[in-house]
Design an enzyme around this catalytic site. Structure first.
Site, PDB file in Angstrom:
ATOM      1  N   ASP A 181       5.105 -14.060  11.016  1.00 55.46           N
ATOM      2  CA  ASP A 181       3.792 -14.992  11.069  1.00 55.46           C
ATOM      3  C   ASP A 181       2.567 -14.080  11.946  1.00 55.46           C
ATOM      4  O   ASP A 181       2.432 -13.837  12.730  1.00 55.46           O
ATOM      5  CB  ASP A 181       3.896 -16.782  12.099  1.00 55.46           C
ATOM      6  CG  ASP A 181       1.970 -17.188  11.989  1.00 55.46           C
ATOM      7  OD1 ASP A 181       1.599 -16.308  11.409  1.00 55.46           O
ATOM      8  OD2 ASP A 181       2.263 -18.232  12.533  1.00 55.46           O
ATOM      9  N   HIS A 202      -2.749  10.941   1.292  1.00 57.69           N
ATOM     10  CA  HIS A 202      -1.910  10.567   0.692  1.00 57.69           C
ATOM     11  C   HIS A 202      -1.368  11.037  -0.434  1.00 57.69           C
ATOM     12  O   HIS A 202      -0.208  11.106  -0.529  1.00 57.69           O
ATOM     13  CB  HIS A 202      -2.810   9.069   0.376  1.00 57.69           C
ATOM     14  CG  HIS A 202      -3.676   8.195   0.768  1.00 57.69           C
ATOM     15  ND1 HIS A 202      -3.283   6.830   0.405  1.00 57.69           N
ATOM     16  CD2 HIS A 202      -3.595   7.878   2.287  1.00 57.69           C
ATOM     17  CE1 HIS A 202      -3.541   5.974   1.340  1.00 57.69           C
ATOM     18  NE2 HIS A 202      -3.968   6.602   2.320  1.00 57.69           N
ATOM     19  N   GLU A 246       0.696  -1.123  -0.027  1.00 59.46           N
ATOM     20  CA  GLU A 246      -0.232  -0.354   0.041  1.00 59.46           C
ATOM     21  C   GLU A 246       1.021   1.464   0.000  1.00 59.46           C
ATOM     22  O   GLU A 246       1.956   1.184   0.836  1.00 59.46           O
ATOM     23  CB  GLU A 246      -0.984   0.132   1.102  1.00 59.46           C
ATOM     24  CG  GLU A 246      -1.427   0.958   1.485  1.00 59.46           C
ATOM     25  CD  GLU A 246      -2.837   0.586   2.665  1.00 59.46           C
ATOM     26  OE1 GLU A 246      -3.063  -0.244   3.019  1.00 59.46           O
ATOM     27  OE2 GLU A 246      -3.353   1.873   3.212  1.00 59.46           O
ATOM     28  N   LYS A 249      -6.829  -1.641  12.288  1.00 54.86           N
ATOM     29  CA  LYS A 249      -5.726  -2.003  10.582  1.00 54.86           C
ATOM     30  C   LYS A 249      -5.294  -0.714  10.568  1.00 54.86           C
ATOM     31  O   LYS A 249      -3.616  -0.983   9.520  1.00 54.86           O
ATOM     32  CB  LYS A 249      -7.476  -1.806  10.023  1.00 54.86           C
ATOM     33  CG  LYS A 249      -6.295  -2.205   9.140  1.00 54.86           C
ATOM     34  CD  LYS A 249      -6.005  -1.528   7.412  1.00 54.86           C
ATOM     35  CE  LYS A 249      -5.774  -1.892   6.064  1.00 54.86           C
ATOM     36  NZ  LYS A 249      -5.015  -0.759   5.155  1.00 54.86           N
TER      37      LYS A 249
HETATM   38  C1  MEV Z   1      -5.870   2.555   5.424  1.00 51.47           C
HETATM   39  O1  MEV Z   1      -5.473   1.274   5.049  1.00 51.47           O
HETATM   40  C2  MEV Z   1      -4.917   2.761   6.930  1.00 51.47           C
HETATM   41  C3  MEV Z   1      -6.747   3.548   7.608  1.00 51.47           C
HETATM   42  O2  MEV Z   1      -7.986   4.087   6.819  1.00 51.47           O
HETATM   43  C4  MEV Z   1      -6.544   3.739   8.729  1.00 51.47           C
HETATM   44  C5  MEV Z   1      -7.566   4.429   9.491  1.00 51.47           C
HETATM   45  O3  MEV Z   1      -8.655   4.970   9.287  1.00 51.47           O
HETATM   46  O4  MEV Z   1      -6.060   4.762  10.602  1.00 51.47           O
HETATM   47  C6  MEV Z   1      -6.572   5.255   6.899  1.00 51.47           C
END
Ligand code: MEV
Length: 407
Positions: free
Chosen positions: A261, A359, A61, A245
């Site tokens: 792992d 981004h 990513e 995430k």
């Molecule tokens: C994208 O890979 C991760 C985000 O969605 C994390 C978040 O929303 O805190 C930007």
């Protein structure tokens, strides 16, 4: 450059670019038909417990490596990341079935725990000689389940610099007959738990208020925006899943780079995030008495620097060398620092300009730098590229050329 910066001989770093060969892959898993490559980037600016670390990150990513590196730069202004990892104690589980009296069986195991631990201590003399081995026994009674009540025995096992799955699984399998003999029950499953909550690593950082302002956003706005964003994740599982995430974007990138792992780490992270019965944020953000932004991350971190792919995969070996980590605990600490930095990158972007512009902005800085911009030019050129909606190296080079021609 990496060899110069890190002091690691260039030969030892070649594998970062060469990767895994087919014959090596063929010895790792079954039915090998090829090798699948992913980009490996270097997380920059990380200071972990006062030490500079170059962090290999494997991720598909864009903006993950840039985001972590930029937040590590802000954290560096506050002294970097303060981290801790406890003794690497894993939990091995034994499911004891066919017991007529669960409480009595528990008492028997507890009364014999010294003997059981002594027995467990003989299983892996190499691990024992390194200071690892059994650390304790716990007995849990599961009163209700689809098959009725049963007993669960936890063997707490210090696995030193390994991730520990093999050591723990072996120990449980070897100890099971003894447990059966003592209790009269039947030991069914014998396997580690990925909820490695004896192996909770921690990272914290202080971001000085003064470094938080950017573009039209004041430092207070950014700080409070991050705290508000965190509060959303703290209160709402739908948001917490995405928030975590973002943390795992950083965590997994280092876990994968070092041949560990990542499914085990993911499983542990999310089970730990739900430990109260309600899934929540793995991190905390707030402010200190001087108004600085403070962040903390804690989560299980079952990673190793010996055994498994860490010693077989050439890129993993090179990655560990580059980081200069001497123990599994040190690796866990760096991973936590990266997770926290990654979390901040996402929250800062979401709380201010939104993730898409963020981004683009991060990407534009990289493009500007790649085009040869120096010092203040980087920010100016990045802003111009975003404004023109042309975040491309050819356009960046053209603009830079024009600027320099016109003085
Ligand atoms: C994208 O890979 C991760 C985000 O969605 C994390 C978040 O929303 O805190 C930007």
């Amino acid at each position: 450059m990496l060899a110069n910066e890190s002091g690691v001989p260039l030969d030892d770093l070649q594998a970062l670019q060469e990767g895994l060969r087919l014959d090596q892959a063929d010895r790792m898993i079954e039915n090998v038909a090829g090798v699948h490559a992913l980009p490996l980037g270097i997380g920059l600016n990380f200071v972990v417990n006062g030490k500079d670390v170059l962090v290999p990150m494997v991720v598909e990513e864009p903006s993950v490596v840039a985001g972590a590196s930029f937040m590590a730069k802000l954290a560096r202004e506050g002294g970097g990341f303060r981290t801790q990892a406890p003794d690497p104690v894993m939990i091995g589980q034994m499911q004891v079935l066919d017991l007529s009296d669960l409480h009595n069986a528990r008492d028997i195991i507890l009364a014999n725990s010294e003997d059981l631990l002594a027995e467990a201590g003989k299983i892996d003399p190499v691990l024992s000689s390194l200071g690892g081995g059994p650390r304790g026994l716990e007995v849990r009674i599961i009163e209700e389940s689809p098959i009725g009540g049963f007993l669960v025995l936890h063997l707490l096992y210090d696995v030193r610099d390994a991730m520990g799955a093999n050591a723990v699984n072996t120990a449980c399998e070897r100890l099971a007959p003894e447990v059966e003999q003592l209790t009269g029950g039947r030991v069914h499953l014998r396997i580690l738990s990925n909820l490695a909550d004896r192996r909770i690593a921690r990272a914290a950082c202080t971001i000085p208020l003064r470094v938080l302002a950017f573009e039209e956003f004041s430092a207070e706005e950014v700080r409070d925006g991050v705290i508000e964003a965190w509060a959303f994740a703290a209160a709402d599982p739908y948001r917490a899943a995405t928030h975590n995430k973002g943390i795992m974007n950083g965590v997994d990138a280092v876990v994968i780079a070092t041949g560990n792992d990542w499914r085990a780490v993911e499983a542990g992270a999310h089970a730990y995030a739900a430990r109260s019965g309600r899934y929540t944020s793995l991190s905390n953000w707030g402010k200190d008495s001087d108004g600085n932004l403070v962040g903390e991350l804690e989560m299980p971190m079952a990673v190793g620097i010996v055994g498994g792919a860490t010693k077989v995969h050439p890129t993993a070996k090179a990655s560990l060398k580059l980081m200069g980590v001497g123990t599994a605990g040190e690796l866990a600490e760096v991973i936590l620092a990266v997770g926290l930095a990654q979390n901040l990158a996402a929250l800062r972007a979401l709380a201010t300009e939104g993730i898409q512009r963020g981004h683009m902005g991060l990407h534009a800085r990289q493009v500007a730098t790649a085009a040869g911009a120096m010092g203040d030019e980087v920010e100016h050129l990045a802003a111009e590229l975003v404004k023109q909606r042309a975040v491309r190296i050819d356009r960046a080079e053209e603009i830079l050329k024009e600027w320099r021609k016109n003085g």
